[in-house]
Design a protein around this motif. Sequence first.
Motif, PDB file in Angstrom:
ATOM      1  N   CYS A  39       0.808  -1.230   0.000  1.00  0.00           N
ATOM      2  CA  CYS A  39       0.000   0.000   0.000  1.00  0.00           C
ATOM      3  C   CYS A  39       0.837   1.276   0.000  1.00  0.00           C
ATOM      4  CB  CYS A  39      -0.964  -0.016   1.188  1.00  0.00           C
ATOM      5  SG  CYS A  39      -0.143  -0.127   2.788  1.00  0.00           S
ATOM      6  N   HIS A  40       2.145   1.181  -0.270  1.00  0.00           N
ATOM      7  CA  HIS A  40       2.975   2.397  -0.322  1.00  0.00           C
ATOM      8  C   HIS A  40       4.213   2.110  -1.166  1.00  0.00           C
ATOM      9  CE1 HIS A  40       4.892   5.935   2.149  1.00  0.00           C
ATOM     10  NE2 HIS A  40       5.632   5.708   1.069  1.00  0.00           N
ATOM     11  N   THR A  41       4.212   2.594  -2.420  1.00  0.00           N
ATOM     12  CA  THR A  41       5.405   2.451  -3.261  1.00  0.00           C
ATOM     13  C   THR A  41       5.598   3.721  -4.110  1.00  0.00           C
ATOM     14  OG1 THR A  41       4.755   1.655  -5.479  1.00  0.00           O
ATOM     15  CG2 THR A  41       4.600   0.064  -3.684  1.00  0.00           C
ATOM     16  N   HIS A  42       6.834   3.885  -4.571  1.00  0.00           N
ATOM     17  CA  HIS A  42       7.186   4.977  -5.505  1.00  0.00           C
ATOM     18  C   HIS A  42       7.791   4.293  -6.736  1.00  0.00           C
ATOM     19  CE1 HIS A  42       7.282   8.042  -2.079  1.00  0.00           C
ATOM     20  NE2 HIS A  42       7.374   6.909  -1.426  1.00  0.00           N
ATOM     21  N   LEU A  43       6.998   3.485  -7.422  1.00  0.00           N
ATOM     22  CA  LEU A  43       7.555   2.506  -8.363  1.00  0.00           C
ATOM     23  C   LEU A  43       8.038   3.061  -9.704  1.00  0.00           C
ATOM     24  CD1 LEU A  43       6.422  -1.068  -8.748  1.00  0.00           C
ATOM     25  CD2 LEU A  43       6.115   0.342 -10.772  1.00  0.00           C
ATOM     26  N   ILE A  94       0.918   3.159  -6.254  1.00  0.00           N
ATOM     27  CA  ILE A  94       2.086   3.818  -6.847  1.00  0.00           C
ATOM     28  C   ILE A  94       1.906   5.326  -6.746  1.00  0.00           C
ATOM     29  CG2 ILE A  94       3.542   4.101  -8.891  1.00  0.00           C
ATOM     30  CD1 ILE A  94       2.513   1.460  -9.961  1.00  0.00           C
ATOM     31  N   LYS A  95       2.945   6.005  -6.223  1.00  0.00           N
ATOM     32  CA  LYS A  95       2.896   7.460  -6.072  1.00  0.00           C
ATOM     33  C   LYS A  95       3.720   8.127  -7.175  1.00  0.00           C
ATOM     34  CE  LYS A  95       3.281   6.652  -1.093  1.00  0.00           C
ATOM     35  NZ  LYS A  95       1.916   6.763  -0.609  1.00  0.00           N
ATOM     36  N   THR A  96       3.307   9.348  -7.533  1.00  0.00           N
ATOM     37  CA  THR A  96       4.169  10.186  -8.355  1.00  0.00           C
ATOM     38  C   THR A  96       5.187  10.828  -7.399  1.00  0.00           C
ATOM     39  OG1 THR A  96       2.915  12.231  -8.026  1.00  0.00           O
ATOM     40  CG2 THR A  96       2.180  10.768  -9.804  1.00  0.00           C
ATOM     41  N   LEU A 153      -0.415  10.640   4.249  1.00  0.00           N
ATOM     42  CA  LEU A 153       0.727  11.493   4.606  1.00  0.00           C
ATOM     43  C   LEU A 153       1.951  10.629   4.883  1.00  0.00           C
ATOM     44  CD1 LEU A 153      -1.965  12.935   6.026  1.00  0.00           C
ATOM     45  CD2 LEU A 153      -0.219  14.484   6.890  1.00  0.00           C
ATOM     46  N   HIS A 154       3.122  11.156   4.495  1.00  0.00           N
ATOM     47  CA  HIS A 154       4.390  10.637   5.004  1.00  0.00           C
ATOM     48  C   HIS A 154       4.668  11.458   6.263  1.00  0.00           C
ATOM     49  CE1 HIS A 154       4.954   9.211   0.874  1.00  0.00           C
ATOM     50  NE2 HIS A 154       6.126   8.670   1.170  1.00  0.00           N
ATOM     51  N   ALA A 155       4.775  10.834   7.417  1.00  0.00           N
ATOM     52  CA  ALA A 155       5.049  11.596   8.646  1.00  0.00           C
ATOM     53  C   ALA A 155       5.878  10.768   9.612  1.00  0.00           C
ATOM     54  CB  ALA A 155       3.744  12.018   9.309  1.00  0.00           C
ATOM     55  N   ASP A 193       1.885   7.311   7.109  1.00  0.00           N
ATOM     56  CA  ASP A 193       2.906   6.304   6.807  1.00  0.00           C
ATOM     57  C   ASP A 193       4.281   6.696   7.342  1.00  0.00           C
ATOM     58  OD1 ASP A 193       0.579   5.929   5.323  1.00  0.00           O
ATOM     59  OD2 ASP A 193       1.605   5.177   3.559  1.00  0.00           O
ATOM     60  N   HIS A 194       5.036   5.705   7.758  1.00  0.00           N
ATOM     61  CA  HIS A 194       6.377   5.750   8.383  1.00  0.00           C
ATOM     62  C   HIS A 194       6.261   5.616   9.899  1.00  0.00           C
ATOM     63  CE1 HIS A 194       9.111   6.271   5.041  1.00  0.00           C
ATOM     64  NE2 HIS A 194       8.291   7.163   4.531  1.00  0.00           N
ATOM     65  N   LEU A 195       6.028   6.739  10.630  1.00  0.00           N
ATOM     66  CA  LEU A 195       5.813   6.717  12.083  1.00  0.00           C
ATOM     67  C   LEU A 195       6.995   6.141  12.869  1.00  0.00           C
ATOM     68  CD1 LEU A 195       2.075   5.521  12.161  1.00  0.00           C
ATOM     69  CD2 LEU A 195       2.955   7.858  12.001  1.00  0.00           C
ATOM     70  N   THR A 249       6.275  -1.867   1.336  1.00  0.00           N
ATOM     71  CA  THR A 249       7.713  -1.827   1.023  1.00  0.00           C
ATOM     72  C   THR A 249       8.272  -0.406   1.036  1.00  0.00           C
ATOM     73  OG1 THR A 249       7.259  -1.635  -1.356  1.00  0.00           O
ATOM     74  CG2 THR A 249       7.684  -3.872  -0.472  1.00  0.00           C
ATOM     75  N   ASP A 250       7.462   0.603   0.579  1.00  0.00           N
ATOM     76  CA  ASP A 250       7.989   1.937   0.261  1.00  0.00           C
ATOM     77  C   ASP A 250       8.995   1.838  -0.890  1.00  0.00           C
ATOM     78  OD1 ASP A 250       8.283   4.670   0.321  1.00  0.00           O
ATOM     79  OD2 ASP A 250       9.536   4.740   2.106  1.00  0.00           O
ATOM     80  N   PHE A 251       8.794   0.872  -1.785  1.00  0.00           N
ATOM     81  CA  PHE A 251       9.761   0.657  -2.874  1.00  0.00           C
ATOM     82  C   PHE A 251      10.131   1.975  -3.557  1.00  0.00           C
ATOM     83  CE2 PHE A 251      10.478  -0.265  -7.479  1.00  0.00           C
ATOM     84  CZ  PHE A 251      11.735  -0.806  -7.318  1.00  0.00           C
TER      85      PHE A 251
HETATM   86 ZN   LIG Z   1       7.296   6.844   0.636  1.00  0.00          ZN
END
Ligand SMILES: [Zn+2]
Length: 417
Positions: A81-85, A152-154, A252-254, A275-277, A327-329
């Motif tokens: 649920c969190h990637t920058h592919l 997938i995030k931009t 959010l990335h926080a 996400d992160h924490l 993953t945060d790939f």
């Molecule tokens: Zn990320």
Amino acid sequence: MTAHVLIRNAAELVTVRSASDGPKTGTEMAELGIIKNGALAIAGGEIIAVGETDEISAKIGRADTIIDARNRVVLPGFVDCHTHLVFGGSREDEFMQKIEGRSYLDIMQGNGGIFSTVDRTREALACPGTLIDRARMFLAKMLAFGTTTAEIKTGYGLSKESELGLLKIIAGLKESQPVEVVSTFLAAHAFPKEYEGKKGDYIGLVLGLLQRVSAEGLAEYCDVFVEAGAFSPSEARKILEQAKKQGLKLKLHAGEFNDIGGVELGVELGAVSIDHLDYISEPGMELMAEKKTIGVLLPGVPFHLMTNRYAPARKLIEAGVPIALATDFNPGSCPTLSMQMIIALACRQLKMTPAEAINAATINAAYALDRGDKVGSIEVGKRADLIILDIPNHKQLPYWFGTNLVARVIRNGVVVG
Ligand SMILES: [Zn+2]
């Protein structure tokens, strides 16, 4: 009853089913709903029967394909649920610098870090075929490692044309390969170099883009990187409030390197996940638990960055925060495509149990993408996104780390691997 696919004799059929209609929290995260000697039937991409092998075999008169899962574990497909592919280039030279002891923010303030990926991605967008082929190759590897849905995030374009270019590539990926893709707009990943001293102008550009993203249906989520050196909570608020008005859901990335108020902002605005924490206060945890905001933990990041600062998963679970894993790939802070690796890290570094990590990588991750009613568990009526692992019980999933345990992958009822 006839089925297209019948899977039977599974040593453990891990349904991950939940008693409630939301993500799992607290002690529920330890429950997997295991059926021993389990079976399930699929028709038209949907799960139509789940139970013990004798019971399901009696119910299903005929099946086109029968898969014997003896000595194997059947799980829902992983939801990453969190990637920058989608990105250009790679950052192994920076990895060398990290080995020598330089920090991520230190490298970012130089000319490395995210800006080197932004440069490589913008160059690649001039002729996007290579970028698309590479993204498809990454998704094929993810699928082979058991991921059936990926966000997938931009965020490596950071200009109007290049962010739109990335959104179009992500939209194309939804149609051109088997993994389900969810699109997130993250133009607020960093302030681009050319906007130095003109942060307000860049925020204005992002706000303008949001209208277009929403009007053209180019993204389901809007995300902001809330961090020292990236976006402050008040800058993030402008973007997230506008995104919400435009009908986008929020992430959010926080707390990746500092706790600067991203958690409080995300909860206030009704973000689906934060996400992160790795850095979060106890009042922040209580707020997230109260609103059932999902905490997406990314243990591959502190592992790759060698910071040794992991999210306080046990405290988060005890506080009642629903936890998901991803993953945060990405090329800088976590170049892995494997959710199996993330589960292995979650058990070792976050002290999550195998059961908690499996729930976090399936059903809770599905809720982190607002798809908990469609995927993430093995239940009648859900989409048949499944994996069969070459292990006799689920506890061996994190135990055999760094290897691929997936024997078969079924996506939307079709055997794809
Ligand atoms: Zn990320």
